[in-house]
Design an enzyme around this catalytic site. Structure first.
Site, PDB file in Angstrom:
ATOM      1  N   LYS A  10      90.904-114.763  80.070  1.00 52.16           N
ATOM      2  CA  LYS A  10      91.419-113.889  81.116  1.00 52.16           C
ATOM      3  C   LYS A  10      92.914-114.207  81.435  1.00 52.16           C
ATOM      4  CE  LYS A  10      89.460-116.048  85.114  1.00 52.16           C
ATOM      5  NZ  LYS A  10      90.633-116.557  85.867  1.00 52.16           N
ATOM      6  N   ARG A 124      88.299-128.049  72.593  1.00 52.06           N
ATOM      7  CA  ARG A 124      89.698-128.691  72.878  1.00 52.06           C
ATOM      8  C   ARG A 124      89.924-129.978  72.659  1.00 52.06           C
ATOM      9  NH1 ARG A 124      92.009-126.777  78.682  1.00 52.06           N
ATOM     10  NH2 ARG A 124      90.372-127.906  79.297  1.00 52.06           N
ATOM     11  N   ARG A 168      80.326-125.609  84.592  1.00 50.71           N
ATOM     12  CA  ARG A 168      81.262-124.662  85.162  1.00 50.71           C
ATOM     13  C   ARG A 168      80.910-123.167  84.935  1.00 50.71           C
ATOM     14  NH1 ARG A 168      86.249-126.501  81.295  1.00 50.71           N
ATOM     15  NH2 ARG A 168      87.230-124.585  82.539  1.00 50.71           N
TER      16      ARG A 168
END
Length: 216
Positions: A10, A124, A168
């Protein structure tokens, strides 16, 4: 307003929309940093919470957002990213902004399956030496485990571990899920499939923006 779970892209899409429409991308993170840097009264209050590692209270977040959107660059519109984060903030923003008659025209809801979000977030890797960011699927290093730029060792940050990522995502669903449904009942939400490439996602958003008058 653009909303989506961690890993949905986003923030990237908000930047693209900002450039496309010539309106500011307003994220709560940037608002906090700017207010703290300017050392405004609200900024000083927010800093006290941030430095203690505590969440900034909803009424302060709303006040900071209101302060930001009064600036000249927001006269032609703005895109909110990360606000409202929970239902209390949404209700507070309604009271303060009179959304039913005013500034909120559209809520873009980035939809990505949980498994894909986990894959994105846990992949990541960061260089310990220079901070360069890689991804084991989308942007792998030329030599596994080593930075292309400096040869430093790549590692996985603690907030990218699977357990942390799951928490999360749970927090997002618990806190922001009701916000999406609140605006959906008002007819403002347009779901965007965020599972494809950045450019493909933006083309889908562009189609919605080009037909915005049909939704109002």
């Amino acid at each position: 307003m653009i909303v989506g779970p961690p890993g949905s892209g986003k923030g990237t899409q908000a930047d693209l929309i900002s450039r496309e429409l010539g309106i500011p991308h307003i994220s709560t993170g940037n608002i906090f940093r700017e207010a703290i840097h300017k050392d405004s009264e609200l900024g000083a209050t927010a800093r006290d919470f941030v430095e203690k590692g505590e969440l900034v209270p909803d009424h302060i977040v709303t006040a900071l957002v209101l302060e930001r959107i009064k600036e000249d660059d927001c006269r032609k519109g703005f895109i909110l990213d990360g606000y409202p984060r929970n239902l209390d903030q949404a209700l507070d923003s309604d009271r303060n902004l009179e959304i039913s008659d005013g500034p909120l025209d559209l809520v873009l809801n980035m939809v990505v399956e949980r498994g894909e979000l986990v894959r994105r977030l846990t992949g990541r890797r960061v260089c310990r030496k220079c901070g360069a960011v890689y991804h084991i699927v989308f942007k792998p290093a030329l030599v596994a485990g080593r930075c292309d730029l400096c040869g430093g060792k790549l590692y996985q940050r603690s907030d990218d571990h699977r357990e942390t990522v799951s928490k999360r995502l749970d927090v997002f669903e618990e806190q922001t899920g009701p916000v999406i449904e609140y605006y959906r009942r008002r007819g403002l939400v347009r779901d965007i499939d965020g599972s494809c490439s950045r450019d493909e996602v933006f083309q889908r958003i562009r189609k919605v923006l080009n037909n915005l008058d049909d939704y109002l």
